[in-house]
Design a protein around this motif. Structure first.
Motif, short mmCIF file in Angstrom:
data_model
loop_
_atom_site.label_atom_id
_atom_site.label_comp_id
_atom_site.label_asym_id
_atom_site.label_seq_id
_atom_site.Cartn_x
_atom_site.Cartn_y
_atom_site.Cartn_z
N GLY A 87 43.36 97.79 19.04
CA GLY A 87 44.83 98.12 20.25
C GLY A 87 43.91 98.17 21.44
O GLY A 87 42.37 98.20 21.12
N SER A 109 48.87 97.39 21.30
CA SER A 109 48.74 98.48 19.78
C SER A 109 48.52 97.54 19.06
O SER A 109 48.01 96.03 19.45
N LEU A 115 52.96 99.45 24.18
CA LEU A 115 54.29 100.47 23.39
C LEU A 115 53.76 101.00 24.38
O LEU A 115 55.34 102.00 25.52
N ARG A 154 52.37 107.92 21.46
CA ARG A 154 51.82 107.83 20.01
C ARG A 154 51.05 106.23 19.66
O ARG A 154 51.95 105.41 19.37
N ASN A 155 49.72 105.99 19.32
CA ASN A 155 48.99 105.23 19.30
C ASN A 155 48.21 104.86 18.44
O ASN A 155 47.41 106.08 18.12
N GLN A 156 48.58 104.34 17.06
CA GLN A 156 46.84 104.56 15.91
C GLN A 156 47.02 106.11 15.10
O GLN A 156 45.80 106.23 14.85
#
Ligand code: ING
Length: 298
Positions: A87, A109, A115, A154-156
């Motif tokens: 990311g 992402s 995102l 919210r990412n990873q």
């Protein structure tokens, strides 16, 4: 998660985007080799910091802007990130189909999906040529103030939020993200070593104010922060470096040593954010919003 900061040295006016993207990719490959899973690039990563130059007809500067993202110049970076499963976030100058100009950053992402898009809220400097200044700082001339506000995504598995450069100096930036539970604030910046009415202000003072802003914001909202510079000399104009990674206690846990392309990285345990958010900075338990009206209506 190991998080990286990809500091970028000066980009000269004549430097094509393809060359810059190649430099970005080299740092991404180095980051991957060192286990980095999320990488932060600076503000305006693709071009020189052109707001230092005055031009009468702003359309002459439209070539510094991207009309789509990804595009031919940046697709190789998106492809590499996807291949590496990384990311990333980076800043660029955005020209919308409606003809609006923004100082923008995005979170992408590991699968290559954009995102979140953020458009810089706080534009420093001035809109017209100021002959009294030793250096021009014309972001208000070339960009609109951002219209996205401060958001998290919210990412990873991490709650991430973006700010850009001057935003880091405003407590409102940090608390707007903190109230959304942010665990990682990313901040790209281009900070000239001189751009005020007097040139004698020392660089040490400027670097101190940069670091103070990031450490305070991280601590007061119990979040990690990664602040990454584009720095060094651009056509003879100096911007300071000082890229840092800061933990939720406000401690600097990684710091760049040079002024060129340089990777910094740190192991971030995002569970560490919870302690501050549930004790000293338990907003629900301790804040008194009935007394904060001046902050939002003045
Ligand atoms: N640059 C600078 C920054 O906020 C600045 C402007 C420099 C403000 C020095 C105050 C002191 O880091 C950008 N691009 O916002």
């Amino acid at each position: 998660m190991i998080v990286g900061g990809a500091q970028i040295g000066g980009i000269q006016k004549a430097e094509p985007r393809a060359t810059v993207v190649a430099r970005m990719m080299a740092l991404m490959e180095q980051a991957h080799r060192q286990g980095v899973q999320f990488l932060v690039y600076p503000e305006m990563t693709l071009t020189t910091f052109f707001p230092r130059f005055y031009v009468e007809d702003r359309a002459e500067f439209d070539h510094w802007f991207e009309t789509e993202m990804p595009n031919a110049a940046t697709q190789p970076l998106f492809d590499l990130a996807r291949r590496l499963g990384m990311g990333f976030t980076f800043g660029y100058c955005e020209l919308t189909p409606e003809g609006q100009h923004f100082n923008t950053s995005i979170i992408v992402s590991p699968g290559g999906e954009i995102l979140s898009t953020y458009r810089k809220t706080h534009l420093p400097g001035h809109a017209d040529h100021d002959p009294a200044r030793t250096h021009q700082h014309l972001e208000k001339r070339y960009f609109l103030a951002g219209d996205t506000g401060f958001n998290v995504v919210r990412n990873q598995g991490v709650i991430m939020g973006m700010a850009i450069c001057n935003d880091r100096r405003w407590p409102e930036t940090w608390r707007s993200l903190g109230l959304q539970g942010v665990e990682l604030v990313t901040i790209g910046y281009n900070t000239p070593s001189q751009n005020n009415l007097s040139a004698e202000e020392g660089i040490e003072r400027r670097v101190y104010h940069h670091e103070l802003s990031v450490c305070a914001g991280a601590y007061q909202n119990s979040t990690y922060a990664v602040a990454v510079a584009k720095c060094g000399l651009e056509d003879g104009n100096h911007m300071f470096a000082g890229s840092i990674i800061v933990d939720p206690d406000g401690f600097v846990i990684a710091r760049a040593t040079g002024e060129g392309d340089e990777l910094i990285l740190a192991e971030c345990d995002f569970d560490k954010c919870a302690f501050g958010k549930s004790t000293v900075f338990n907003f629900a338990a301790h804040r008194r919003i009935e007394h904060y009206g001046r902050i939002t209506n003045q």
